[in-house]
Design an enzyme around this catalytic site. Structure first.
Site, PDB file in Angstrom:
ATOM      1  N   ASP A  44      44.276  41.876  44.877  1.00  0.00           N
ATOM      2  CA  ASP A  44      45.549  41.476  44.286  1.00  0.00           C
ATOM      3  C   ASP A  44      46.538  42.640  44.355  1.00  0.00           C
ATOM      4  O   ASP A  44      46.240  43.747  43.903  1.00  0.00           O
ATOM      5  CB  ASP A  44      45.348  41.035  42.834  1.00  0.00           C
ATOM      6  CG  ASP A  44      46.521  40.218  42.317  1.00  0.00           C
ATOM      7  OD1 ASP A  44      47.680  40.601  42.573  1.00  0.00           O
ATOM      8  OD2 ASP A  44      46.289  39.191  41.661  1.00  0.00           O
ATOM      9  N   SER A  93      51.571  36.067  42.154  1.00  0.00           N
ATOM     10  CA  SER A  93      50.151  35.843  42.466  1.00  0.00           C
ATOM     11  C   SER A  93      49.802  34.359  42.471  1.00  0.00           C
ATOM     12  O   SER A  93      48.897  33.948  43.190  1.00  0.00           O
ATOM     13  CB  SER A  93      49.262  36.554  41.445  1.00  0.00           C
ATOM     14  OG  SER A  93      49.254  37.928  41.694  1.00  0.00           O
ATOM     15  N   THR A 146      44.923  34.018  40.335  1.00  0.00           N
ATOM     16  CA  THR A 146      44.220  33.856  41.615  1.00  0.00           C
ATOM     17  C   THR A 146      42.990  32.946  41.490  1.00  0.00           C
ATOM     18  O   THR A 146      42.912  31.927  42.185  1.00  0.00           O
ATOM     19  CB  THR A 146      43.866  35.228  42.228  1.00  0.00           C
ATOM     20  OG1 THR A 146      45.035  36.030  42.257  1.00  0.00           O
ATOM     21  CG2 THR A 146      43.307  35.079  43.626  1.00  0.00           C
ATOM     22  N   GLU A 257      37.770  38.680  43.697  1.00  0.00           N
ATOM     23  CA  GLU A 257      39.091  39.298  43.605  1.00  0.00           C
ATOM     24  C   GLU A 257      39.026  40.679  42.961  1.00  0.00           C
ATOM     25  O   GLU A 257      38.475  40.837  41.867  1.00  0.00           O
ATOM     26  CB  GLU A 257      40.070  38.428  42.805  1.00  0.00           C
ATOM     27  CG  GLU A 257      41.489  39.032  42.874  1.00  0.00           C
ATOM     28  CD  GLU A 257      42.495  38.378  41.933  1.00  0.00           C
ATOM     29  OE1 GLU A 257      43.649  38.261  42.333  1.00  0.00           O
ATOM     30  OE2 GLU A 257      42.130  38.003  40.802  1.00  0.00           O
ATOM     31  N   HIS A 305      49.895  39.782  47.937  1.00  0.00           N
ATOM     32  CA  HIS A 305      51.240  40.356  48.053  1.00  0.00           C
ATOM     33  C   HIS A 305      51.107  41.855  47.866  1.00  0.00           C
ATOM     34  O   HIS A 305      50.005  42.361  47.644  1.00  0.00           O
ATOM     35  CB  HIS A 305      52.178  39.771  46.994  1.00  0.00           C
ATOM     36  CG  HIS A 305      51.609  39.885  45.604  1.00  0.00           C
ATOM     37  ND1 HIS A 305      51.554  41.065  44.914  1.00  0.00           N
ATOM     38  CD2 HIS A 305      50.999  38.957  44.815  1.00  0.00           C
ATOM     39  CE1 HIS A 305      50.965  40.868  43.754  1.00  0.00           C
ATOM     40  NE2 HIS A 305      50.606  39.597  43.664  1.00  0.00           N
TER      41      HIS A 305
END
Ligand SMILES: [Zn+2]
Length: 446
Positions: A44, A93, A146, A257, A305
């Site tokens: 992330d 996100s 996420t 993640e 991102h």
């Protein structure tokens, strides 16, 4: 030979290997064309500056060479991240995770719903329909944007309680991360009634030998990796998730993640960011090892991102000095907290940072210390930024492209430039075709 040049060379030769280091043990001849298992990994906020900074952070200063990292080894392409046009070019996100989970662009804040707030089919739902197992292993709360986009549908990422509640109907096999605060006793009872084993202590991971499991190891997010240097929480969760999910002969889809890279980026905290990068890299290595041993498993890694506009070098100086970061003993948050409370704060802070503070630094920190914890944390981060030569342009996200990394069957699909929605659509295309109605075992092969 310089390792850093090898991937470029292979690209120049037009070789389609996902990863040069895998070319020897996972050649096209041995690996199946379509993976049985798919591991999707999201760093992330992990824009390209983070993987570059991480390379220098991990560099052995005693050698002339700058050693390759797991990111250098697995790089295959890039992805654009812009959300639906209603939200402009800079994604959050939620919209990015919606793209990665469904193959569709939506507005910032959307959890796998379209711009009309209608649910979009997810990779996890499709996988479940096909008899695969699904799971998440994350370092944020499991109902954060996420993982939520893979597991749920909601018009807003902020509806944390509704998202947690909705997980009951996902039938997901493995849910590992933080988020105790969002799962009250009544909700937990409903999970256990559905056959979930519920654990909250990290040590209890070892007692879980089969799905389903709901493991919530923190009230909200997991602690900063830099505050628990030997804990390797995310890699342990990842390893456990792989062990549990691989019990399904049909295959599985797992989302991992490294959630807190983004949180460190929002705080403009390079020390915490490198700690989180290291922990995410460890988790990637766990999956990389699994892919080596299971040639039917594809791993695809990307970022949703870029966060913070991190720059390696700042203020016109041609310098970035990560040695400071290697010696730091705790996160700036933790160091600031101790400095606020302690009488011997100058000595303690110097020891925690791993260098002697100058008079000028002490003067600035002393002013910040009077203004409370938040200001003190920021001041500690500024000292670290100045010492390392780290720059930031925002406390939010930026719209630059992110990298894509892959290994295993069909990894070559992810080569070159793509959009984040393409990543999901490629993964959809790799899921098994729906099985026909059961035929007798001795029927002719068609
Ligand atoms: Zn963010």
């Amino acid at each position: 030979m310089s390792f850093t040049k090898a991937p470029l060379l292979l690209l120049a030769l037009g070789l389609g290997f996902a990863s040069p280091s895998f070319a020897d043990d996972i050649g096209p001849a041995k690996a199946p064309a379509r993976p049985k298992n798919i591991v999707i990994m999201v760093g992330d906020g992990m824009g390209p500056a983070y993987t570059s900074a991480y390379r220098y952070y991990k560099d052995n200063p005693d050698t002339e060479e700058v050693e390759q990292t797991v990111f250098d080894r697995l790089l295959v392409g890039m992805a654009s991240t812009y959300p639906a046009s209603v939200s402009g070019y800079v994604t959050d996100s939620a919209a990015a995770a919606t793209a990665l989970a469904t193959g569709n662009k939506s507005y910032n804040g959307a959890i796998s719903v379209d711009t009309q707030k209608q649910p979009l089919p997810t990779i996890f739902e499709k996988a479940k329909e096909l008899g695969l197992s699904t799971g998440v292993a994350v370092s944020c709360q499991i109902n954060h944007a996420t993982p939520a986009a893979f597991l749920s549908h909601n018009e807003s990422r902020k509806n944390y309680d509704a998202i947690a509640q909705s997980y009951l109907s996902t039938n997901a096999d493995v849910l590992l991360g933080g988020g105790q605060s969002y799962f009250p006793p009544e909700l937990l009872a409903q999970f256990t009634a559905q056959g979930y084993q519920h654990i909250t202590r990290f040590e209890d991971l070892a007692t879980i030998t089969q799905p389903k499991v709901l493991g919530l190891f923190a009230e909200v997010q997991l602690p900063w990796a830099v505050d628990e240097k030997d804990a390797h929480r995310l890699s342990s969760l990842t390893q456990k998730a792989l062990n549990l999910l691989s019990q399904n002969d049909q295959g599985f889809v797992l989302l991992v993640e490294g959630s807190l890279i983004d949180w460190a980026g929002h705080n403009n905290d390079i020390a915490a960011a490198m700690g989180e990068m290291d922990e995410f890299a460890n988790a990637i290595e766990v999956v990389e090892q699994y892919v080596r041993e299971h040639q039917d498993t594809l791993m695809v890694i990307t970022a949703d991102h870029n966060t913070g506009g991190l720059s390696i070098g700042a203020d016109g100086n041609y310098k970035w000095d990560p040695a400071v970061l290697r010696n730091i003993s705790a996160s700036p948050d933790t160091l600031a907290k101790a400095a606020i409370g302690g009488d011997e704060w100058k000595t303690d802070l110097s020891r925690g940072l791993g260098f002697e503070l100058t008079e000028e630094e002490i003067a600035k920190l002393n002013v910040a210390r009077m203004q409370g914890l938040e200001t003190m944390s920021t001041a500690v981060r500024h000292v670290i930024d100045n010492r390392t030569g780290t720059g930031w342009t925002t406390e939010g996200h930026t719209g630059m492209d992110v990298q894509v990394f892959a290994a295993g069957p069909a990894a070559g699909l992810f080569n070159g430039h793509q959009d984040n929605t393409d990543i999901a659509n490629k993964i959809f295309s790799l899921l098994p075709k729906p099985k026909k109605v059961k035929e007798p075992a001795n029927s002719a092969v068609n």
